[in-house]
Design a protein around this motif. Structure first.
Motif, PDB file in Angstrom:
ATOM      1  N   ARG A  40      -1.444 -15.356   6.731  1.00  0.00           N
ATOM      2  CA  ARG A  40      -0.055 -14.943   6.894  1.00  0.00           C
ATOM      3  C   ARG A  40       0.734 -16.020   7.643  1.00  0.00           C
ATOM      4  NH1 ARG A  40       0.238  -9.290   9.788  1.00  0.00           N
ATOM      5  NH2 ARG A  40      -1.426 -10.267  11.001  1.00  0.00           N
ATOM      6  N   LEU A  41       2.023 -16.093   7.323  1.00  0.00           N
ATOM      7  CA  LEU A  41       2.955 -16.938   8.050  1.00  0.00           C
ATOM      8  C   LEU A  41       3.842 -16.042   8.902  1.00  0.00           C
ATOM      9  CD1 LEU A  41       3.977 -19.306   5.123  1.00  0.00           C
ATOM     10  CD2 LEU A  41       2.705 -19.998   7.144  1.00  0.00           C
ATOM     11  N   HIS A  42       3.878 -16.293  10.202  1.00  0.00           N
ATOM     12  CA  HIS A  42       4.658 -15.489  11.129  1.00  0.00           C
ATOM     13  C   HIS A  42       5.835 -16.322  11.640  1.00  0.00           C
ATOM     14  CE1 HIS A  42       1.199 -12.737  11.232  1.00  0.00           C
ATOM     15  NE2 HIS A  42       0.466 -13.833  11.378  1.00  0.00           N
ATOM     16  N   TYR A  43       7.043 -15.853  11.429  1.00  0.00           N
ATOM     17  CA  TYR A  43       8.251 -16.572  11.825  1.00  0.00           C
ATOM     18  C   TYR A  43       8.838 -15.954  13.097  1.00  0.00           C
ATOM     19  CZ  TYR A  43       8.353 -18.744   7.170  1.00  0.00           C
ATOM     20  OH  TYR A  43       8.052 -19.472   6.030  1.00  0.00           O
ATOM     21  N   TYR A  44       9.207 -16.826  14.058  1.00  0.00           N
ATOM     22  CA  TYR A  44       9.840 -16.395  15.301  1.00  0.00           C
ATOM     23  C   TYR A  44      11.009 -17.331  15.599  1.00  0.00           C
ATOM     24  CZ  TYR A  44       5.049 -14.593  15.833  1.00  0.00           C
ATOM     25  OH  TYR A  44       3.822 -14.008  15.627  1.00  0.00           O
ATOM     26  N   ASP A  45      12.024 -16.810  16.320  1.00  0.00           N
ATOM     27  CA  ASP A  45      13.020 -17.737  16.830  1.00  0.00           C
ATOM     28  C   ASP A  45      12.463 -18.384  18.092  1.00  0.00           C
ATOM     29  OD1 ASP A  45      13.432 -16.026  19.024  1.00  0.00           O
ATOM     30  OD2 ASP A  45      15.261 -15.153  18.204  1.00  0.00           O
ATOM     31  N   LEU A  46      13.195 -19.340  18.657  1.00  0.00           N
ATOM     32  CA  LEU A  46      12.662 -20.093  19.785  1.00  0.00           C
ATOM     33  C   LEU A  46      12.599 -19.273  21.062  1.00  0.00           C
ATOM     34  CD1 LEU A  46      14.223 -23.631  19.241  1.00  0.00           C
ATOM     35  CD2 LEU A  46      12.157 -22.608  18.267  1.00  0.00           C
ATOM     36  N   ASN A  47      13.222 -18.084  21.040  1.00  0.00           N
ATOM     37  CA  ASN A  47      13.113 -17.175  22.174  1.00  0.00           C
ATOM     38  C   ASN A  47      11.929 -16.226  22.041  1.00  0.00           C
ATOM     39  OD1 ASN A  47      15.438 -18.132  23.570  1.00  0.00           O
ATOM     40  ND2 ASN A  47      16.728 -16.996  22.137  1.00  0.00           N
ATOM     41  N   GLY A  48      11.147 -16.421  20.979  1.00  0.00           N
ATOM     42  CA  GLY A  48       9.954 -15.607  20.780  1.00  0.00           C
ATOM     43  C   GLY A  48      10.197 -14.319  20.024  1.00  0.00           C
ATOM     44  N   LYS A  49      11.418 -14.084  19.531  1.00  0.00           N
ATOM     45  CA  LYS A  49      11.707 -12.871  18.772  1.00  0.00           C
ATOM     46  C   LYS A  49      11.131 -12.980  17.371  1.00  0.00           C
ATOM     47  CE  LYS A  49      15.490  -9.997  17.014  1.00  0.00           C
ATOM     48  NZ  LYS A  49      16.970  -9.840  16.914  1.00  0.00           N
ATOM     49  N   HIS A  50      10.379 -11.960  16.967  1.00  0.00           N
ATOM     50  CA  HIS A  50       9.770 -11.959  15.640  1.00  0.00           C
ATOM     51  C   HIS A  50      10.838 -11.772  14.570  1.00  0.00           C
ATOM     52  CE1 HIS A  50       7.654  -9.692  12.283  1.00  0.00           C
ATOM     53  NE2 HIS A  50       7.166 -10.915  12.238  1.00  0.00           N
ATOM     54  N   ILE A  51      10.793 -12.619  13.536  1.00  0.00           N
ATOM     55  CA  ILE A  51      11.768 -12.564  12.446  1.00  0.00           C
ATOM     56  C   ILE A  51      11.153 -11.943  11.195  1.00  0.00           C
ATOM     57  CG2 ILE A  51      13.245 -13.932  10.926  1.00  0.00           C
ATOM     58  CD1 ILE A  51      13.481 -15.969  13.203  1.00  0.00           C
ATOM     59  N   LYS A  52      10.028 -12.473  10.753  1.00  0.00           N
ATOM     60  CA  LYS A  52       9.407 -11.948   9.537  1.00  0.00           C
ATOM     61  C   LYS A  52       7.972 -12.437   9.439  1.00  0.00           C
ATOM     62  CE  LYS A  52      10.975 -15.778   6.577  1.00  0.00           C
ATOM     63  NZ  LYS A  52      11.693 -16.152   5.339  1.00  0.00           N
ATOM     64  N   ASP A  53       7.202 -11.752   8.601  1.00  0.00           N
ATOM     65  CA  ASP A  53       5.853 -12.164   8.221  1.00  0.00           C
ATOM     66  C   ASP A  53       5.831 -12.367   6.711  1.00  0.00           C
ATOM     67  OD1 ASP A  53       4.933 -11.891  10.830  1.00  0.00           O
ATOM     68  OD2 ASP A  53       4.305  -9.819  10.529  1.00  0.00           O
ATOM     69  N   VAL A  54       5.149 -13.409   6.280  1.00  0.00           N
ATOM     70  CA  VAL A  54       5.025 -13.699   4.851  1.00  0.00           C
ATOM     71  C   VAL A  54       3.557 -13.904   4.528  1.00  0.00           C
ATOM     72  CG1 VAL A  54       5.638 -15.268   2.982  1.00  0.00           C
ATOM     73  CG2 VAL A  54       7.298 -14.788   4.782  1.00  0.00           C
ATOM     74  N   SER A  55       3.094 -13.262   3.458  1.00  0.00           N
ATOM     75  CA  SER A  55       1.707 -13.415   3.016  1.00  0.00           C
ATOM     76  C   SER A  55       1.690 -14.265   1.756  1.00  0.00           C
ATOM     77  CB  SER A  55       1.067 -12.055   2.746  1.00  0.00           C
ATOM     78  OG  SER A  55       1.007 -11.285   3.925  1.00  0.00           O
ATOM     79  N   PRO A  56       1.333 -15.555   1.866  1.00  0.00           N
ATOM     80  CA  PRO A  56       1.290 -16.406   0.672  1.00  0.00           C
ATOM     81  C   PRO A  56       0.151 -16.010  -0.248  1.00  0.00           C
ATOM     82  CG  PRO A  56       0.433 -17.583   2.570  1.00  0.00           C
ATOM     83  CD  PRO A  56       0.963 -16.286   3.095  1.00  0.00           C
ATOM     84  N   SER A  57       0.246 -16.452  -1.474  1.00  0.00           N
ATOM     85  CA  SER A  57      -0.762 -16.094  -2.480  1.00  0.00           C
ATOM     86  C   SER A  57      -1.935 -17.058  -2.484  1.00  0.00           C
ATOM     87  CB  SER A  57      -0.114 -16.079  -3.870  1.00  0.00           C
ATOM     88  OG  SER A  57       0.461 -17.356  -4.160  1.00  0.00           O
ATOM     89  N   PHE A  58      -2.025 -17.918  -1.475  1.00  0.00           N
ATOM     90  CA  PHE A  58      -3.102 -18.897  -1.433  1.00  0.00           C
ATOM     91  C   PHE A  58      -3.701 -18.928  -0.030  1.00  0.00           C
ATOM     92  CE2 PHE A  58       0.819 -21.001  -0.238  1.00  0.00           C
ATOM     93  CZ  PHE A  58       0.474 -21.700   0.906  1.00  0.00           C
ATOM     94  N   TYR A  59      -4.890 -19.473   0.049  1.00  0.00           N
ATOM     95  CA  TYR A  59      -5.569 -19.675   1.333  1.00  0.00           C
ATOM     96  C   TYR A  59      -5.673 -21.174   1.585  1.00  0.00           C
ATOM     97  CZ  TYR A  59      -9.457 -20.352   4.537  1.00  0.00           C
ATOM     98  OH  TYR A  59     -10.245 -20.769   5.571  1.00  0.00           O
ATOM     99  N   ALA A  60      -5.388 -21.601   2.808  1.00  0.00           N
ATOM    100  CA  ALA A  60      -5.475 -23.017   3.154  1.00  0.00           C
ATOM    101  C   ALA A  60      -5.962 -23.140   4.592  1.00  0.00           C
ATOM    102  CB  ALA A  60      -4.123 -23.699   2.997  1.00  0.00           C
ATOM    103  N   ASN A  61      -6.622 -24.260   4.900  1.00  0.00           N
ATOM    104  CA  ASN A  61      -7.005 -24.495   6.290  1.00  0.00           C
ATOM    105  C   ASN A  61      -6.085 -25.487   6.985  1.00  0.00           C
ATOM    106  OD1 ASN A  61      -7.900 -26.858   5.117  1.00  0.00           O
ATOM    107  ND2 ASN A  61     -10.079 -26.384   5.348  1.00  0.00           N
TER     108      ASN A  61
END
Length: 360
Positions: A107-128
């Motif tokens: 999952r990709l977790h997006y936050y603003d620089l104040n630490g407020k959660h904006i959104k989560d995105v689940s991509p269709s691929f796995y990567a390291n």
């Protein structure tokens, strides 16, 4: 030492070990992190206001500090809910530097620089390894190749909606060779993304519509050996230990630095290539300022701080080991050194150094 010859994308240049360095490192101490214990630094980012530190192996956390090293906040937390992550892999900034993105393997977790959660995105691929590029497209990398790719290519580039744009670099994995070289191959320098192809000295620049070779370094009597089909991982790593090979790099606006490694080296040899003059210079290892030790990147990805400055963390143990030489040096009289060693112990947090390349 081995001779080194290098091929830049459109210009050929040769590095000899009798070259002299005509650029200076200027060490700028920015302080130590306080209030939060960070035993290891795996990734470091910065904006105009903040420095973000990610510790994967111990704390599994991302911390935000001001430019003086004072703790500001923690970004996100462990869990399964919105804005919560399981096991951190990578962090990056959006190109406008208004959001920080944490990647936890699925999952990709997006936050603003104040630490407020904006959104989560689940991509269709796995990567390291993963990087966002200009908020417009995303690069993902996995040494074994993407599972849904019959050709098992390691690099995949997607648009902002995670639609596949292209893939590159067939995997080198086989039944007997499946060794990771221990380096995050994707690197962000300024607004550009680069890839060091594993077990080679080739560095590529990734763009939305293509990935092309930017630097190639050839080391005479050194470098990574060929990998025949029957080469197993144990044999290969033993051979690599006997060769000089590129260990890390940093791309600035006017300069590119390439660090080299070999078993038995007591320091990190490096060369500096000037994009303007098309010349390459080698550091001969002679120095007078004991703060020179801070230039070595270790295994931590180097972060650009501005056009010609980069940031490297050093462990408190290393800084403490250099204390006597630093205080005894007639070249160092900065009062900030008193602040550095005031309360610093081998168990303290790492210290960040800014290194500026200055032409002379």
């Amino acid at each position: 030492h081995d001779n080194i010859s290098c091929l830049y994308s459109r210009d050929i240049f040769v590095i000899f070990f009798n070259e002299f360095l005509t650029c200076l490192f200027q060490n700028i101490l920015i302080g130590l992190f306080n209030k939060v214990k960070i035993p290891t630094i795996n990734t470091c980012l910065h904006t105009n206001e903040y420095i973000f530190i990610m510790d994967v192996f111990v704390a599994n956390a991302v911390y935000c500090f001001d430019k003086h090293g004072n703790f500001v906040r923690r970004i996100g937390k462990v869990g399964q809910g919105p804005g919560e992550y399981s096991r951190l892999c990578k962090m990056c900034l959006t190109s406008d530097q208004k959001q920080i993105v944490l990647y936890d393997w699925n999952r990709l977790h997006y936050y603003d620089l104040n630490g407020k959660h904006i959104k989560d995105v689940s991509p269709s691929f796995y990567a390291n390894d993963i990087e966002l590029i200009n908020n417009d497209f995303i690069a993902g990398f996995i040494e074994a190749g993407m599972d849904d790719d019959s050709q098992r290519q390691m690099l995949s580039v997607y648009d902002k909606d995670f639609k596949l744009l292209y893939r590159e670099f067939p995997s080198f994995y086989n039944e007997v060779f499946h060794l990771n070289n221990g380096m995050h191959p994707l690197r962000s320098f300024g607004n550009d993304i680069y890839l060091k192809e594993p077990w080679t000295h080739n560095i590529y620049k990734i763009e939305k519509d293509r990935c092309y070779e930017k630097y190639r370094i050839n080391i005479t009597n050194g470098g990574y050996p060929e990998r025949p089909e029957d080469m197993n991982s144990d044999t290969y790593i033993k051979i690599v230990g006997t060769k000089v090979h590129m260990a890390d790099y940093v791309i600035l606006e006017d300069y590119a630095l390439f660090y080299f490694s070999k078993n038995g080296f007591t320091w990190s040899p490096f060369v500096i290539y000037s994009h303007k003059t098309k010349k390459t210079y080698k550091c001969n290892g002679r120095y007078y300022n004991p703060l020179f030790f801070a230039h070595s990147p270790g295994n931590t990805p180097i972060v650009c701080y501005d056009k010609e400055t980069f940031l490297i963390p050093q462990s408190a143990t290393t800084v403490m080991r250099m204390k006597e030489r630093i205080y005894n040096s007639p070249l160092i009289n900065d009062s900030k050194l008193m602040q550095l060693y005031d309360g610093l112990t081998e168990d303290s947090n790492p210290v960040l150094f800014l290194l500026h390349i200055k032409s002379i």
